[in-house]
Design a protein around this motif. Sequence first.
Motif, PDB file in Angstrom:
ATOM      1  N   GLY A 138       0.849  -1.083  -0.073  1.00  0.00           N
ATOM      2  CA  GLY A 138       0.040  -0.094  -0.180  1.00  0.00           C
ATOM      3  C   GLY A 138       0.802   1.411  -0.092  1.00  0.00           C
ATOM      4  N   TYR A 139       1.978   1.234  -0.451  1.00  0.00           N
ATOM      5  CA  TYR A 139       2.788   2.435  -0.615  1.00  0.00           C
ATOM      6  C   TYR A 139       2.472   3.399  -1.705  1.00  0.00           C
ATOM      7  N   PRO A 140       3.218   4.623  -1.822  1.00  0.00           N
ATOM      8  CA  PRO A 140       2.291   5.333  -3.078  1.00  0.00           C
ATOM      9  C   PRO A 140       3.126   5.156  -4.297  1.00  0.00           C
ATOM     10  N   ASP A 141       2.125   5.145  -5.376  1.00  0.00           N
ATOM     11  CA  ASP A 141       2.364   4.876  -6.593  1.00  0.00           C
ATOM     12  C   ASP A 141       3.205   5.983  -6.965  1.00  0.00           C
ATOM     13  N   ARG A 142       4.278   5.881  -7.886  1.00  0.00           N
ATOM     14  CA  ARG A 142       5.401   7.032  -8.304  1.00  0.00           C
ATOM     15  C   ARG A 142       5.952   7.542  -6.930  1.00  0.00           C
ATOM     16  N   GLY A 143       6.082   6.987  -5.940  1.00  0.00           N
ATOM     17  CA  GLY A 143       6.654   7.473  -4.648  1.00  0.00           C
ATOM     18  C   GLY A 143       7.689   6.457  -4.147  1.00  0.00           C
ATOM     19  N   LEU A 144       7.869   5.355  -4.548  1.00  0.00           N
ATOM     20  CA  LEU A 144       9.022   4.435  -4.197  1.00  0.00           C
ATOM     21  C   LEU A 144      10.264   4.734  -4.335  1.00  0.00           C
ATOM     22  N   LEU A 145      10.541   5.564  -5.495  1.00  0.00           N
ATOM     23  CA  LEU A 145      12.144   5.955  -5.713  1.00  0.00           C
ATOM     24  C   LEU A 145      12.292   7.054  -4.667  1.00  0.00           C
ATOM     25  N   HIS A 146      11.436   8.025  -4.496  1.00  0.00           N
ATOM     26  CA  HIS A 146      11.454   9.098  -3.354  1.00  0.00           C
ATOM     27  C   HIS A 146      11.695   8.522  -2.310  1.00  0.00           C
ATOM     28  N   MET A 147      10.945   7.606  -1.694  1.00  0.00           N
ATOM     29  CA  MET A 147      11.110   6.816  -0.362  1.00  0.00           C
ATOM     30  C   MET A 147      12.458   6.379  -0.192  1.00  0.00           C
ATOM     31  N   PHE A 148      12.901   5.492  -1.378  1.00  0.00           N
ATOM     32  CA  PHE A 148      14.337   4.784  -1.408  1.00  0.00           C
ATOM     33  C   PHE A 148      15.427   5.896  -1.037  1.00  0.00           C
ATOM     34  N   LEU A 149      15.319   6.979  -1.845  1.00  0.00           N
ATOM     35  CA  LEU A 149      16.551   7.939  -1.940  1.00  0.00           C
ATOM     36  C   LEU A 149      16.525   9.048  -1.101  1.00  0.00           C
ATOM     37  N   GLU A 150      15.157   9.453  -0.999  1.00  0.00           N
ATOM     38  CA  GLU A 150      15.218  10.900  -0.217  1.00  0.00           C
ATOM     39  C   GLU A 150      14.264  11.045   1.119  1.00  0.00           C
ATOM     40  N   ASN A 151      13.435  10.134   1.291  1.00  0.00           N
ATOM     41  CA  ASN A 151      12.465  10.031   2.306  1.00  0.00           C
ATOM     42  C   ASN A 151      12.437   8.530   2.982  1.00  0.00           C
ATOM     43  N   PHE A 152      13.756   8.233   3.348  1.00  0.00           N
ATOM     44  CA  PHE A 152      13.966   7.118   4.080  1.00  0.00           C
ATOM     45  C   PHE A 152      13.447   7.087   5.313  1.00  0.00           C
ATOM     46  N   PRO A 174      -1.235  -1.161   8.087  1.00  0.00           N
ATOM     47  CA  PRO A 174      -1.887   0.106   8.050  1.00  0.00           C
ATOM     48  C   PRO A 174      -1.340   0.959   8.905  1.00  0.00           C
ATOM     49  N   GLY A 175      -1.355   2.341   8.321  1.00  0.00           N
ATOM     50  CA  GLY A 175      -0.852   3.480   9.336  1.00  0.00           C
ATOM     51  C   GLY A 175       0.785   3.509   9.148  1.00  0.00           C
ATOM     52  N   ALA A 176       1.434   2.464   8.269  1.00  0.00           N
ATOM     53  CA  ALA A 176       2.832   2.777   8.141  1.00  0.00           C
ATOM     54  C   ALA A 176       2.989   3.939   7.477  1.00  0.00           C
ATOM     55  N   PRO A 177       4.028   4.699   7.955  1.00  0.00           N
ATOM     56  CA  PRO A 177       4.538   6.059   7.194  1.00  0.00           C
ATOM     57  C   PRO A 177       5.200   5.742   5.948  1.00  0.00           C
ATOM     58  N   TYR A 178       4.891   6.738   4.986  1.00  0.00           N
ATOM     59  CA  TYR A 178       5.542   6.332   3.697  1.00  0.00           C
ATOM     60  C   TYR A 178       7.136   6.923   3.704  1.00  0.00           C
ATOM     61  N   THR A 179       7.614   5.925   4.316  1.00  0.00           N
ATOM     62  CA  THR A 179       9.235   5.868   4.455  1.00  0.00           C
ATOM     63  C   THR A 179       9.905   4.793   3.738  1.00  0.00           C
ATOM     64  N   GLY A 180      11.176   5.101   3.351  1.00  0.00           N
ATOM     65  CA  GLY A 180      11.838   3.726   2.842  1.00  0.00           C
ATOM     66  C   GLY A 180      12.158   2.796   3.936  1.00  0.00           C
ATOM     67  N   GLU A 181      12.215   3.193   5.219  1.00  0.00           N
ATOM     68  CA  GLU A 181      12.531   2.626   6.443  1.00  0.00           C
ATOM     69  C   GLU A 181      11.383   1.662   6.529  1.00  0.00           C
ATOM     70  N   ALA A 182      10.166   2.067   6.566  1.00  0.00           N
ATOM     71  CA  ALA A 182       8.892   1.243   6.912  1.00  0.00           C
ATOM     72  C   ALA A 182       8.662   0.279   5.735  1.00  0.00           C
ATOM     73  N   TRP A 183       8.979   0.924   4.377  1.00  0.00           N
ATOM     74  CA  TRP A 183       8.652  -0.071   3.278  1.00  0.00           C
ATOM     75  C   TRP A 183       9.763  -1.431   3.553  1.00  0.00           C
ATOM     76  N   GLU A 184      11.015  -1.008   3.960  1.00  0.00           N
ATOM     77  CA  GLU A 184      11.906  -1.983   3.987  1.00  0.00           C
ATOM     78  C   GLU A 184      11.685  -3.201   5.197  1.00  0.00           C
ATOM     79  N   GLU A 185      11.165  -2.672   6.288  1.00  0.00           N
ATOM     80  CA  GLU A 185      10.581  -3.419   7.372  1.00  0.00           C
ATOM     81  C   GLU A 185       9.396  -4.306   6.905  1.00  0.00           C
ATOM     82  N   ASP A 186       8.697  -3.684   5.753  1.00  0.00           N
ATOM     83  CA  ASP A 186       7.486  -4.602   5.402  1.00  0.00           C
ATOM     84  C   ASP A 186       8.068  -5.791   4.705  1.00  0.00           C
TER      85      ASP A 186
END
Length: 312
Positions: A138-152, A174-186
Motif C-alpha cells: 500500500g505504498y504510494p504509486d510513483r513514490g517508491l524511488l523518493h522513499m528509497f532515495l530522499e524519504n528514507f 496499516p498506518g505505516a508512514p511513507y518512508t523507505g524505512e517502513a517499506w524495508e521493514e515490511d
Amino acid sequence: MRRTVLVGVLVLGGFLALLINAPWLFQQVYAWYYRGKVEGLPPYADPLKVRLLVLAPHPDDETLAAGGLVQRVMAAGGEVFIAWMTLGDGFQWDAALLDHKVHPGPKDLRQLALRRMDEAKAAARILGVPEEHLYFLGYPDRGLLHMFLENFSTPYSSPATRLDRVAYPGTLTPGAPYTGEAWEEDLKRVLARVKPDLVLAPAPEDAHPDHRATAYMALRLMGERGALDRLRLYIVHGGLEWPLPKGLHPALYLEPPPRGHRLPWWRLDLTPQEEDRKLQALKAHRSQMELLGRFMEAFVRKNELFSRPESP
C-alpha cells in the motif's frame, strides 16, 4: 576530400532526421532482429517446485512479467506468493477514464487503489495463487524511488492522494508512514513469513521509477542475506516502445527489451494453454486493460524472459 565529408554529413543528417521523425522504424528493426535470437537463449533453468515470491510494483506487473512462470510453478507442486509494493493510486489518466473526470481528485485515486486491489486478487485466483499468499503493502504509486532515495526516514507525501501513510484496508501494515524505512521493514516481514527459495523482482534497468526502486530494495535485502543467487529479474518498461508489435500476438516470441538487451536472459517457453490463462488473468485487471490493453496484450507471447543479477 570535401565531397567525402559532404556525403558523410548528408548521410549522418539523413540518419538523424529518420531517427527523430520515424523512430518507429528503428523500433521495428530492433524487434525483428532480437526476436530472431530468442530461440538461441538458454532455457529457464531454475527448479519449479519451489517457494517463489514475486515482487510487483503495481497490480498487473506480476501477470505481465510472470503469469506463465506462476502457473508453471503451481503446476509443478511449488508455491507462489505475491507482494505488491503499491496499489497504483497515482495513475491519474486511469482514474480520469474510469470516473469520466478531467481532473480526478485524491478521493478518486484512493477508490482506484481499492479497485486495483480487487483486480489483483481476481488475477491471482485465475493463475491459481491462493488469497492467503497475497501481500498488499500500500505504498504510494510513483513514490517508491523518493522513499528509497530522499524519504528514507521522513514521510513522503503523495501529490496524487495527499496521503503520507498507508491508509488502505487489507494492507500488511496499516498506518505505516511513507518512508523507505517502513517499506524495508515490511519487505523483511514478508521475506521472514514466506521464506522463499526464489525472489522475482524488477531489474534496475526498467524505465519506471517504481520498478527501479523495487529492484534496488530487492538487491539490498537479498544482498544483506547473502542470497543474490536466489534473486531473479524481469522488465516491464523496456524502452523503445517495447514490446512490439502492440496487441495480441501469441505466436510471436517476446524479444529482450532494449533497456536490458545485454542482460543474461533465460527463456521460459509457454504452452498455448498457459498463454490463454495469462491473458485471462490480464483481463481481470480491467481498469488497466481499458487504457493500456494493447500494451498489456503484447506480453502474451510464446515465452517469458527472466534474468539474474550479474556477478560484481
